[in-house]
Design a protein around this motif. Sequence first.
Motif, PDB file in Angstrom:
ATOM      1  N   GLY A 101       0.825  -1.211   0.000  1.00  0.00           N
ATOM      2  CA  GLY A 101       0.000   0.000   0.000  1.00  0.00           C
ATOM      3  C   GLY A 101       0.857   1.257   0.000  1.00  0.00           C
ATOM      4  O   GLY A 101       0.479   2.273  -0.575  1.00  0.00           O
ATOM      5  N   ALA A 102       2.024   1.175   0.645  1.00  0.00           N
ATOM      6  CA  ALA A 102       2.937   2.323   0.691  1.00  0.00           C
ATOM      7  C   ALA A 102       3.819   2.366  -0.544  1.00  0.00           C
ATOM      8  O   ALA A 102       4.653   3.257  -0.689  1.00  0.00           O
ATOM      9  N   ARG A 103       3.652   1.369  -1.430  1.00  0.00           N
ATOM     10  CA  ARG A 103       4.407   1.258  -2.687  1.00  0.00           C
ATOM     11  C   ARG A 103       5.915   1.256  -2.422  1.00  0.00           C
ATOM     12  O   ARG A 103       6.697   1.894  -3.134  1.00  0.00           O
ATOM     13  N   ILE A 221       7.184  15.108   2.670  1.00  0.00           N
ATOM     14  CA  ILE A 221       5.864  14.642   2.222  1.00  0.00           C
ATOM     15  C   ILE A 221       5.258  13.797   3.343  1.00  0.00           C
ATOM     16  O   ILE A 221       5.974  13.325   4.224  1.00  0.00           O
ATOM     17  N   THR A 222       3.950  13.619   3.268  1.00  0.00           N
ATOM     18  CA  THR A 222       3.278  12.762   4.232  1.00  0.00           C
ATOM     19  C   THR A 222       3.159  11.369   3.631  1.00  0.00           C
ATOM     20  O   THR A 222       2.596  11.200   2.557  1.00  0.00           O
ATOM     21  N   MET A 223       3.716  10.381   4.335  1.00  0.00           N
ATOM     22  CA  MET A 223       3.585   8.990   3.889  1.00  0.00           C
ATOM     23  C   MET A 223       2.766   8.225   4.923  1.00  0.00           C
ATOM     24  O   MET A 223       2.861   8.497   6.118  1.00  0.00           O
ATOM     25  N   PRO A 225      -0.617   8.001   5.508  1.00  0.00           N
ATOM     26  CA  PRO A 225      -1.664   8.706   6.244  1.00  0.00           C
ATOM     27  C   PRO A 225      -2.924   7.841   6.408  1.00  0.00           C
ATOM     28  O   PRO A 225      -3.010   6.742   5.861  1.00  0.00           O
ATOM     29  N   ASP A 227      -6.475   6.804   5.474  1.00  0.00           N
ATOM     30  CA  ASP A 227      -7.072   6.820   4.133  1.00  0.00           C
ATOM     31  C   ASP A 227      -8.434   6.136   4.242  1.00  0.00           C
ATOM     32  O   ASP A 227      -8.528   4.926   4.124  1.00  0.00           O
ATOM     33  N   TYR A 229     -12.859   6.014   3.624  1.00  0.00           N
ATOM     34  CA  TYR A 229     -13.702   5.678   2.470  1.00  0.00           C
ATOM     35  C   TYR A 229     -13.611   6.694   1.341  1.00  0.00           C
ATOM     36  O   TYR A 229     -14.072   6.460   0.250  1.00  0.00           O
ATOM     37  N   ASP A 230     -12.945   7.842   1.625  1.00  0.00           N
ATOM     38  CA  ASP A 230     -12.862   8.845   0.563  1.00  0.00           C
ATOM     39  C   ASP A 230     -11.805   8.527  -0.493  1.00  0.00           C
ATOM     40  O   ASP A 230     -12.001   8.810  -1.666  1.00  0.00           O
ATOM     41  N   TYR A 231     -10.646   7.910  -0.100  1.00  0.00           N
ATOM     42  CA  TYR A 231      -9.593   7.657  -1.098  1.00  0.00           C
ATOM     43  C   TYR A 231      -8.972   6.259  -1.069  1.00  0.00           C
ATOM     44  O   TYR A 231      -8.225   5.907  -1.977  1.00  0.00           O
ATOM     45  N   GLU A 234      -9.466   4.255  -4.212  1.00  0.00           N
ATOM     46  CA  GLU A 234      -8.696   4.764  -5.360  1.00  0.00           C
ATOM     47  C   GLU A 234      -7.242   4.295  -5.277  1.00  0.00           C
ATOM     48  O   GLU A 234      -6.631   3.962  -6.295  1.00  0.00           O
ATOM     49  N   HIS A 235      -6.683   4.281  -4.069  1.00  0.00           N
ATOM     50  CA  HIS A 235      -5.289   3.830  -3.932  1.00  0.00           C
ATOM     51  C   HIS A 235      -5.161   2.342  -4.239  1.00  0.00           C
ATOM     52  O   HIS A 235      -4.170   1.896  -4.811  1.00  0.00           O
ATOM     53  N   ARG A 237      -7.066   0.761  -6.315  1.00  0.00           N
ATOM     54  CA  ARG A 237      -7.228   0.692  -7.775  1.00  0.00           C
ATOM     55  C   ARG A 237      -5.895   0.959  -8.478  1.00  0.00           C
ATOM     56  O   ARG A 237      -5.556   0.329  -9.476  1.00  0.00           O
ATOM     57  N   GLN A 238      -5.117   1.905  -7.911  1.00  0.00           N
ATOM     58  CA  GLN A 238      -3.785   2.203  -8.460  1.00  0.00           C
ATOM     59  C   GLN A 238      -2.864   0.990  -8.345  1.00  0.00           C
ATOM     60  O   GLN A 238      -2.069   0.724  -9.248  1.00  0.00           O
TER      61      GLN A 238
END
Lengths: 409, 91
Positions: A101-103, A221-223, A225, A227, A229-231, A234-235, A237-238
């Motif tokens: 998830g953090a790629r 940057i913020t790593m 965070p 996350d 139901y709003d995003y 989408e992550h 899906r990426q």
Amino acid sequence: MAITKQNLLALNGDEAVAYAVKQSDVDVVSAYPITPQTIIVERFSEYVHNGEVDTEFVCVESEHSALSMCLTASATGVRVFTASGSAGLALMHEILYVTSGARAPVVMAIVNRALSGPINIHCDHSDSMVERDAGWIQIYVENSQEAYDSIVQAFRIAEHNDLLLPTMVMLDAFFLSHTLESVNVLPDETVRKFVGTRKIPLVRGHKGKLVPFKLDPENPITMGPLDLYDYYFEHKRQQEEAMQRAPRIIKEVHDEYARISGRKYGNGLIEPYRLEDAEIATVCLGSTAGTTKTVVDQLRTKGIKAGLLRLRTYRPYPVQDIINALENVKAIAVMDRSHSFGAHGGPIFHEIRHTLYEASIHPQIVDYIYGLGGRDMPQTLIHEIYKDLQKILETKRVEKPIQFIGVRE
Amino acid sequence: MTSEHKGWKEIPIAGVCWRPTTDYLTGDWRTLKPVRDKEKCNKCLICYMFCPDGAVTWDSKIEDIGFNLDYCKGCGICAVECPKKAIEMVP
């Protein structure tokens, strides 16, 4: 490019992995030994002790910490590695998802071993099969040579800026991890040049500014965070999109490596063996493929049109390659070295049968659960499977779609 | 949610935040808001220091305390910590 001159070393599978990591210019290795991967981190600690590598070697107190350490080290933009297996991998379960998830392009060797209980330290694929949905690339190797080659490739694959997906390379416990084999190794310089240095892509950070995707005091940057139901969706899906790109990149890296080493494993995703005109075939992963190739050769001398399909990557799952390879085979036996209790067969059977639903010809498919907890899979048992396939070919009927082979009745 | 939603192709990977946290107005969580008794308040700024959301403001021009209700979640820490009992939480 000419094939590079190589050294032939006597290494067991674990040592082959450690040797590949040594040559791959890894910055951080976390170590929590668990049989059967212990030799990997032991050998690597010797390289560190002898000053042969410039690597931060961190001894942690559990596998959960081992992977957490890799994830956070990877977030700073360095190259990281760890190894695990069995209960150790299970203890990492939570962080496997966090890592993908953090790629974070962590590379990990998994020495495939049964999950207890009863307590067992020997080979089957139960440990990594349950992690197939964790968003990691999974590469299953057939022998120690491939273990060495795949670890070198794994850094290139995981760190590819179109992917940024953590990658695990699986080798069968004891059959590979503890048995000596002749392994061709490339010169240090060649591997170092092949893996290169980790490239950091740009990402849109605070206030929309493009900054390097790593922890950097100059460009914070913020790593990781929250996350909700709003995003979150989408992550995820990426991540699937990156997985869709993975087959192309795995093939590219595999081909480029083949040009310098002279070694190829099918197309990098699947390895068909004498499948062109095969009427009956098995599908398997890992070291069993080696034994099966011998059996296929024996059957071919008798004029039996037998073949084998070895899946090298299980995630990404190469759908179209599998359809192309198996479409004209009339009877297929899937060999599962793990079981999904209460399900209709093992995990590979589910997917192979599901995949061939899309094929133009629907072959007969049967599942064999085998080799749990290190139970041997000798040629005689594989011959039995092909004998069953011949019967299915004649009768055009699968009497028992799910079978257990090599277990005492 | 106070932000406008983007699709998966538009957002940075891995949950990296592309907007500053000040873009997220968290004041709409609030059921109670702080009201200050200017007579009791001696501007010691303990409320300013304790506010977890930076919702207590200090205006140096008029040298006085204010509340930015865009970010005040109504937690009431300011009212509890005020040594002069000058802040009351009201609906």
